[in-house]
Design an enzyme around this catalytic site. Structure first.
Site, mmCIF file in Angstrom:
data_model
loop_
_atom_site.group_PDB
_atom_site.id
_atom_site.type_symbol
_atom_site.label_atom_id
_atom_site.label_comp_id
_atom_site.label_asym_id
_atom_site.label_seq_id
_atom_site.Cartn_x
_atom_site.Cartn_y
_atom_site.Cartn_z
ATOM 1 N N GLU A 1 0.840 -1.250 -0.340
ATOM 2 C CA GLU A 1 0.077 -0.051 -0.019
ATOM 3 C C GLU A 1 0.968 1.070 -0.023
ATOM 4 O O GLU A 1 1.879 1.048 0.440
ATOM 5 C CB GLU A 1 -0.894 -0.057 1.324
ATOM 6 C CG GLU A 1 -0.532 -0.273 2.439
ATOM 7 C CD GLU A 1 0.826 0.083 3.080
ATOM 8 O OE1 GLU A 1 0.804 1.642 3.028
ATOM 9 O OE2 GLU A 1 1.908 -0.276 3.332
ATOM 10 N N GLU B 1 4.501 -0.204 1.393
ATOM 11 C CA GLU B 1 4.504 -0.659 -0.126
ATOM 12 C C GLU B 1 4.376 -1.866 -0.669
ATOM 13 O O GLU B 1 4.184 -2.140 -1.787
ATOM 14 C CB GLU B 1 5.839 0.018 -0.665
ATOM 15 C CG GLU B 1 6.043 1.420 -0.527
ATOM 16 C CD GLU B 1 7.352 2.087 -1.228
ATOM 17 O OE1 GLU B 1 8.179 1.216 -1.747
ATOM 18 O OE2 GLU B 1 7.605 3.074 -1.144
#
Lengths: 354, 354
Positions: free
Chosen positions: A178, A321
C-alpha cells in the site's frame, strides 16, 4: 455482480485448509535428507504452501505484489510527517520503477501492480496504473466515518477482482502492499477495535513522527474511536468507519485470493490491520495468509501476540509498499524448493535416525 | 608459503572497516525515496556492504558457499544421533545436488564448493570435490586434543586459500557451511571457552538428541574442557584442542575473506563458533562477518547476546551445511539492490520531510 453479491460469494468460497493435507506435506518433508524438522519454520511454510495450493510440489512461479493507493482526510489533523501530496509523487515513482518496492520485487522475481483505489487527486492516465478509484480520499476519521458501507464494499470488490484476475493469469503467490500518507492512523484504529486494546498499545511513529506528533496521533485515534463508536457493529462496518480505501482493497485481496486457494504474503503494519479485518469477516482466511515481517511500528508486535501468529522476517522495517512481502516471497519460494527438489533418504541410502 | 607464514600474513592484512565509509553509505541511503531509515536493518546491511567492499554500489554478483567436511573422534562417546558414516553419505548427496544446501544455494544463485578437510574415510576422487584433507578425522576431545597446533594451522590455511581463490575468481560474497557428524560438540566446547560460560548454557540437541543424549553430551564436553585445559593458551591453541578440521577451515575462510576485503555470511551454530575463533584471533575480522541466522541450537542465542551481534534471520533452523547462509545471501543482495537501484528524492522532486 454488485459488490455485496461479490463479497458474499467470495466469503462463501473460502474453506479452511485441511489439517490432513498439512500432515501429508510433513510426511514428505520428514523423508528428505536432513535431520527431522531441522529446517524449522521453513518446513512449516513449505507444508502450509502444499496444503493451501493443493499441490504436492507447489510451483511458486509467477508472483505479484499489489500496491493499493489511497489518501486520508485525517492527515489534516497532523498525524503524518509528510503531506498527502507525497502519495501521488510516490505513485509516479512506482510507475517509474525507482521505489523500494520496485527494486525488491525485481529481486524476488515478482510483478508490481499499482492500483489507484482512493487517491485524493486524479493521477491521470498512465499505462501501468490500474484505475479503480472508489472515492477521492477517505473521510477524516476524527470527524466521521472514513467510508460508507457501500464504499468499503466497493473497495473490497476491487481487491477481490484483482485477486481473481491474478489467479486467471496464473499468478501463484500474491503479496499485499500500500501507499497512502497517513494510513498508519486508520490501521492503528482498526487494531484497537479488533484486538480490543488501548490506543497507546497499537499506535506508532509511522513515517517518522516525533514525541509530540505521536501524542497528537494518539489523541486523534482516540477521538476517531469515540466519534465512530456507533458505526462499528461488525467487521465490515468497522473497516468502513475507521479504515481507508487501500486498507479495504487489501482486505478484499486477501479474501479473493483465499477463495481462489492462492497464498497471500501480507506485508507490514497497514497490511496486517487490513488482513485482520478479513480474518474477522471470515476466520478461515487465516490459513491462506503468510505474514511477511515484524514491523518496527510499535503496534505490530501486539497484533502478532494477540493473534498467535509468527512473522517470517524481523528486520525492523517500517516502509510498507509491500517491501516486506517481496523479501518474504523469496523465503517462501525457498521453502517450496526444499520440498520440491531435495533428495529423500531412500535416494541416498540412509536409514533415518532419531 | 607454510601455514604459519600464511596465517601471519593473512592476519596482518585484516583492517577494521572505516566508520567514515559506513557514514558515507548512510548519506546515500538517507536520500533514497523512503522515510529515513525506514528499511531498518536492511539499510545497516547495505551500509556495511558498501564499507566492506569499498564499492559505492556494491555488486554482489558471484556468490559461493563453502561446505567444509570433517569427522570427529568424539562421536564414539555417544554425542550424536547419527553415526560418522553419514558424513560421507551426505558428501555424496552434496555432489549429487540433492541436499538442502544445493537447493537453497541454487535459489540464491550461489555456487557450492565441497571441501574434504578432515573426513575420516577417503571419499575417493570426485570431479566436484576439493580434496584438501589435513587429517583423517579430529581426535576425540574427551580424551585429548582434536588437532595439533600444526594441523589446525594447516586446516586454517585450507580455508584461507579457498577464500583467496574465490577472490581471484571474482566471488563477491562468501558463505560458510559445514558437514561433520558430531560437530556441535566441539562447537559448544569452543563457545564455552571463548564466551567463558558454563557448558549447560551453550550445549544443544544437535541433529536430534533426546534428554539422556543431551546429558551425555554435556558431560562429554565438560570432560573435554578438563582434559584439554592445558592446551588452551591462546585462540589458535583452543581451536586446535577443542575444535575440528572443518571448524578450523571456516575460521581460515573468515580470515582469508577479510584479508581480501570480501564479506562473509556466517551460517549457524557451528559456523559461529568457528567465526568466533577468528574474532578472538583478530577482532577486526568482525567487520567483515554477516551472521545469517539464529539457530534453534540452544547455545546460539548466548553467542549473539555475549558478542552483541544480530542475526539476519530467525527461522528456527538447525541443519548447518550453509543453508542459513544461502538464504541470508538473498537478503544481503536485496540490501545491495536498495542502495544501487532506488531513486533519490531529487530524482522525483520530493523534499525530504522529518
Amino acid at each position: 455482480m454488485n459488490p455485496q453479491a461479490l463479497f458474499d460469494q467470495t466469503v462463501s468460497r473460502i474453506h479452511p485448509v485441511s489439517p490432513e493435507a498439512v500432515k501429508k506435506a510433513y510426511e514428505r518433508l520428514d523423508n528428505l535428507t536432513k535431520p527431522r524438522r531441522s529446517l524449522g519454520y521453513l518446513e512449516e511454510l513449505a507444508a502450509r504452501l502444499v496444503a493451501v495450493t493443493g499441490q504436492a510440489r507447489p510451483a511458486v512461479g509467477k508472483k505479484r505484489v499489489f500496491v493499493f493507493v489511497g489518501d486520508h482526510g485525517v492527515v489534516e489533523e497532523g498525524v503524518s510527517a509528510y503531506p498527502s501530496e507525497v502519495t501521488a509523487l510516490m505513485v509516479k515513482n512506482f510507475l517509474g520503477g525507482g521505489a523500494a518496492i520496485n527494486v525488491l520485487a525485481r529481486r524476488a522475481g515478482a510483478e508490481v501492480e499499482v492500483i489507484d483505489i482512493g487517491m485524493k487527486d486524479d493521477p491521470g492516465a498512465a499505462p501501468a496504473l490500474i484505475c479503480s478509484n472508489v472515492k477521492r480520499g477517505a473521510g477524516n476519521i476524527a470527524r466521521g466515518p472514513a467510508m460508507t458501507r457501500e464504499e468499503a464494499l466497493g473497495a473490497m470488490a476491487v481487491g477481490i477482482r484483482r485477486a481473481t484476475v491474478a489467479a486467471q493469469e496464473q499468478v501463484m503467490l500474491l503479496g499485499t502492499g500500500e501507499m497512502g500518507i497517513g494510513n498508519s492512523t486508520p490501521a492503528a484504529a482498526l487494531l484497537a477495535v479488533f484486538l480490543n486494546l488501548p490506543v497507546a498499545q497499537v499506535v506508532g511513529r509511522g513515517t517518522g513522527l516525533d514525541d509530540k506528533g505521536l501524542q497528537v496521533k494518539t489523541r486523534v485515534i482516540e477521538k476517531a474511536l469515540a466519534v465512530n463508536r456507533g458505526h462499528c457493529a461488525g467487521p465490515v462496518e468497522t473497516l468502513a468507519a475507521l479504515g481507508g480505501l487501500e486498507l479495504a482493497g487489501i482486505c478484499g485481496l486477501c479474501l479473493g485470493a483465499a477463495a481462489q486457494s492462492r497464498p497471500v504474503v501480507v506485508d507490514g503494519f497497514i497490511s496486517s490491520a487490513s488482513a485482520l479485518a478479513a480474518m474477522r469477516i471470515c476466520p478461515a482466511v487465516k490459513d491462506y495468509l503468510f505474514f511477511a515481517h515484524m514491523s518496527a511500528e510499535a503496534g505490530h508486535r501486539q497484533f502478532f501476540t494477540s493473534e498467535g501468529l509468527r512473522p517470517i522476517l524481523d528486520l525492523g522495517m517500517r516502509l510498507g509498499e509491500g517491501t516486506g512481502a517481496a523479501i518474504a516471497m523469496q523465503i517462501l519460494e525457498d521453502a517450496a524448493a526444499i520440498t520440491n527438489e531435495m533428495a529423500t533418504f531412500a535416494d541416498i541410502g540412509i536409514t533415518p535416525g532419531a
